[in-house]
Design a protein around this motif. Structure first.
Motif, PDB file in Angstrom:
ATOM      1  N   LEU A  85       1.019  -1.423   0.247  1.00 30.62           N
ATOM      2  CA  LEU A  85      -0.123   0.136  -0.293  1.00 30.62           C
ATOM      3  C   LEU A  85       0.870   1.216   0.430  1.00 30.62           C
ATOM      4  O   LEU A  85       0.755   2.063  -0.783  1.00 30.62           O
ATOM      5  N   VAL A  86       2.133   1.151   1.113  1.00 35.34           N
ATOM      6  CA  VAL A  86       2.714   1.965   1.098  1.00 35.34           C
ATOM      7  C   VAL A  86       4.047   2.526  -0.195  1.00 35.34           C
ATOM      8  O   VAL A  86       3.924   4.111  -0.801  1.00 35.34           O
ATOM      9  N   SER A  87       3.950   1.455  -0.743  1.00 37.15           N
ATOM     10  CA  SER A  87       4.898   1.572  -2.208  1.00 37.15           C
ATOM     11  C   SER A  87       4.592   2.313  -3.544  1.00 37.15           C
ATOM     12  O   SER A  87       4.233   3.302  -4.427  1.00 37.15           O
ATOM     13  N   VAL A  88       3.036   1.506  -3.431  1.00 36.86           N
ATOM     14  CA  VAL A  88       1.793   1.892  -4.631  1.00 36.86           C
ATOM     15  C   VAL A  88       1.982   3.435  -4.642  1.00 36.86           C
ATOM     16  O   VAL A  88       1.582   4.409  -5.664  1.00 36.86           O
ATOM     17  N   ILE A  89       1.782   3.578  -3.262  1.00 36.04           N
ATOM     18  CA  ILE A  89       0.852   4.990  -3.454  1.00 36.04           C
ATOM     19  C   ILE A  89       2.008   6.371  -2.960  1.00 36.04           C
ATOM     20  O   ILE A  89       1.770   7.507  -3.812  1.00 36.04           O
ATOM     21  N   PHE A  90       3.288   6.223  -2.780  1.00 38.05           N
ATOM     22  CA  PHE A  90       4.298   6.452  -2.967  1.00 38.05           C
ATOM     23  C   PHE A  90       5.756   6.277  -3.613  1.00 38.05           C
ATOM     24  O   PHE A  90       6.253   6.019  -3.287  1.00 38.05           O
ATOM     25  N   PHE A 101      -4.171   2.544  -6.401  1.00 38.63           N
ATOM     26  CA  PHE A 101      -5.236   1.374  -6.366  1.00 38.63           C
ATOM     27  C   PHE A 101      -5.326   0.581  -7.795  1.00 38.63           C
ATOM     28  O   PHE A 101      -6.360  -0.127  -7.155  1.00 38.63           O
ATOM     29  N   GLY A 102      -6.182   1.422  -8.470  1.00 36.43           N
ATOM     30  CA  GLY A 102      -6.714   0.900  -9.345  1.00 36.43           C
ATOM     31  C   GLY A 102      -5.859  -0.618 -10.432  1.00 36.43           C
ATOM     32  O   GLY A 102      -6.658  -0.861 -10.841  1.00 36.43           O
ATOM     33  N   GLU A 103      -4.617  -0.427 -10.589  1.00 31.77           N
ATOM     34  CA  GLU A 103      -4.234  -0.897 -10.791  1.00 31.77           C
ATOM     35  C   GLU A 103      -3.443  -1.797 -10.311  1.00 31.77           C
ATOM     36  O   GLU A 103      -2.770  -0.965  -9.057  1.00 31.77           O
ATOM     37  N   VAL A 104      -3.026  -3.159 -10.709  1.00 36.59           N
ATOM     38  CA  VAL A 104      -2.068  -3.923  -9.935  1.00 36.59           C
ATOM     39  C   VAL A 104      -0.401  -3.158  -9.880  1.00 36.59           C
ATOM     40  O   VAL A 104      -0.270  -3.742 -11.481  1.00 36.59           O
ATOM     41  N   LEU A 106       2.439  -4.281 -10.411  1.00 37.93           N
ATOM     42  CA  LEU A 106       3.801  -5.455 -10.650  1.00 37.93           C
ATOM     43  C   LEU A 106       5.135  -5.434 -10.267  1.00 37.93           C
ATOM     44  O   LEU A 106       5.935  -6.357  -9.068  1.00 37.93           O
ATOM     45  N   PHE A 107       5.971  -4.344 -10.342  1.00 35.07           N
ATOM     46  CA  PHE A 107       7.278  -4.434  -9.327  1.00 35.07           C
ATOM     47  C   PHE A 107       6.741  -4.007  -7.863  1.00 35.07           C
ATOM     48  O   PHE A 107       7.714  -4.340  -7.462  1.00 35.07           O
ATOM     49  N   VAL A 108       5.881  -3.208  -7.479  1.00 35.57           N
ATOM     50  CA  VAL A 108       5.586  -3.236  -6.509  1.00 35.57           C
ATOM     51  C   VAL A 108       5.485  -4.346  -5.559  1.00 35.57           C
ATOM     52  O   VAL A 108       5.844  -5.067  -4.455  1.00 35.57           O
ATOM     53  N   ALA A 109       4.676  -5.483  -6.191  1.00 37.05           N
ATOM     54  CA  ALA A 109       4.183  -6.639  -5.659  1.00 37.05           C
ATOM     55  C   ALA A 109       5.259  -7.271  -5.390  1.00 37.05           C
ATOM     56  O   ALA A 109       5.443  -8.204  -4.695  1.00 37.05           O
ATOM     57  N   ARG A 110       6.344  -7.530  -5.819  1.00 41.81           N
ATOM     58  CA  ARG A 110       7.590  -8.407  -6.702  1.00 41.81           C
ATOM     59  C   ARG A 110       8.131  -7.784  -5.524  1.00 41.81           C
ATOM     60  O   ARG A 110       8.722  -9.361  -4.903  1.00 41.81           O
ATOM     61  N   ILE A 111       8.374  -6.918  -4.902  1.00 36.42           N
ATOM     62  CA  ILE A 111       8.964  -6.379  -3.963  1.00 36.42           C
ATOM     63  C   ILE A 111       8.238  -6.956  -2.849  1.00 36.42           C
ATOM     64  O   ILE A 111       9.220  -7.608  -2.236  1.00 36.42           O
ATOM     65  N   ALA A 112       7.150  -6.850  -2.539  1.00 37.26           N
ATOM     66  CA  ALA A 112       6.788  -7.261  -1.314  1.00 37.26           C
ATOM     67  C   ALA A 112       6.379  -9.042  -1.590  1.00 37.26           C
ATOM     68  O   ALA A 112       7.149  -9.130   0.293  1.00 37.26           O
ATOM     69  N   HIS A 164      16.345  -9.594  -9.838  1.00 42.57           N
ATOM     70  CA  HIS A 164      16.143 -10.470 -11.323  1.00 42.57           C
ATOM     71  C   HIS A 164      15.091 -10.582 -12.608  1.00 42.57           C
ATOM     72  O   HIS A 164      13.832 -11.091 -12.338  1.00 42.57           O
ATOM     73  N   ALA A 165      15.708 -10.397 -13.851  1.00 45.95           N
ATOM     74  CA  ALA A 165      14.815 -10.447 -15.168  1.00 45.95           C
ATOM     75  C   ALA A 165      13.767  -9.277 -14.816  1.00 45.95           C
ATOM     76  O   ALA A 165      12.504 -10.271 -15.350  1.00 45.95           O
ATOM     77  N   GLY A 166      13.775  -8.451 -13.510  1.00 48.41           N
ATOM     78  CA  GLY A 166      12.432  -7.676 -13.329  1.00 48.41           C
ATOM     79  C   GLY A 166      12.210  -6.304 -13.673  1.00 48.41           C
ATOM     80  O   GLY A 166      13.094  -6.206 -15.380  1.00 48.41           O
ATOM     81  N   PRO A 167      11.029  -5.471 -14.364  1.00 49.79           N
ATOM     82  CA  PRO A 167      10.641  -4.862 -15.171  1.00 49.79           C
ATOM     83  C   PRO A 167      10.926  -2.926 -14.933  1.00 49.79           C
ATOM     84  O   PRO A 167      11.779  -2.188 -16.050  1.00 49.79           O
ATOM     85  N   ASP A 168      11.662  -3.179 -13.700  1.00 48.45           N
ATOM     86  CA  ASP A 168      12.491  -1.640 -13.749  1.00 48.45           C
ATOM     87  C   ASP A 168      14.583  -1.988 -13.988  1.00 48.45           C
ATOM     88  O   ASP A 168      15.520  -2.744 -13.656  1.00 48.45           O
TER      89      ASP A 168
END
Length: 228
Positions: A85-90, A101-104, A106-112, A164-168
């Motif tokens: 939640l924090v990483s998506v908002i900031f 919050f309207g879209e997922v 994936l970068f933040v979700a992978r970190i979590a 590893h092989a991520g979107p960033d």
């Protein structure tokens, strides 16, 4: 290990759970903010995450191995949710509002998810190592060894899963270097700062809890004697 009433034990465990969650959420956010020092890439999360090993080792020392494991299991899900939640908002230090919050993400979700797995592996190893070594005469051996091994497992697991092989592109390219520098920084901070702090906090907390609760410290006294 202290002899506490049920209510005292519950309050102190709740405090430790909150401490774990706060450190995990802060670290998961700060790891998205890379910077360069002496030509090496690292992240701000390297400076916050050592607190979690301090919290874990203190928990094992004050309550024992099983309560420490219980804390790890309790904090994983809420820490993961709060981190997301924090990483998506900031994202990366900028505020984007609740519309994110309207879209997922994936970068933040992978970190979590990476944090979830790394925390589980690193902290369970930390608890196991610390519990096996804590009865040695030198008080610093257990926290030093558990921090060394726990940080290594946690750092490798987190960066490999998250980047590893991520979107960033930057993190995907530099994560091995960043992981190595992060590990070095964590060890330097932990051994130079948190290890002495651990000894001070442990002695202070134990003395205050004994006075406040009227309980006795049942853990072998020789470690405390050598510190004091």
């Amino acid at each position: 290990m202290l002899t506490l009433t049920t209510d005292q034990r519950r309050r102190l465990l709740a405090l430790m759970v909150a401490f774990h969650i706060a450190v995990i959420a802060a670290s998961n956010y700060l790891v998205q903010l890379p910077f360069t020092v002496f030509g090496l890439h690292t992240t701000w999360g390297a400076f916050s995450f050592p607190f979690i090993f301090l919290a874990t080792d203190l928990t094992v020392r004050l309550f024992g191995k099983e309560p420490a494991r219980a804390i790890i299991l309790r904090v994983m899900l809420p820490a993961l949710v709060i981190s997301y939640l924090v990483s998506v908002i900031f994202p990366k230090g900028s505020y984007v509002g609740m519309a994110a919050f309207g879209e997922v993400n994936l970068f933040v979700a992978r970190i979590a998810l990476a944090s979830f797995m790394a925390y589980l592996l690193g902290q369970l190893l930390d608890v196991q190592v610390f519990d096996r070594l804590r009865r040695l005469g030198a008080w610093w051996v257990a926290p030093a060894a558990s921090t060394l091994l726990g940080n290594l497992v946690d750092t490798l697991a987190f960066f490999a899963i998250a980047f590893h092989a991520g979107p960033d592109p930057f993190m995907a390219l530099h994560w091995p270097e960043i992981a190595a520098v992060d590990y070095a920084i964590k060890l330097a901070i932990s051994l130079a700062f948190f290890l002495p702090l651990y000894g001070v906090l442990l002695k202070t907390l134990t003395q205050r809890l004994v006075v406040a609760t009227g309980s006795a410290d049942r853990w072998p006294e020789r470690a405390a004697d050598r510190r004091g």
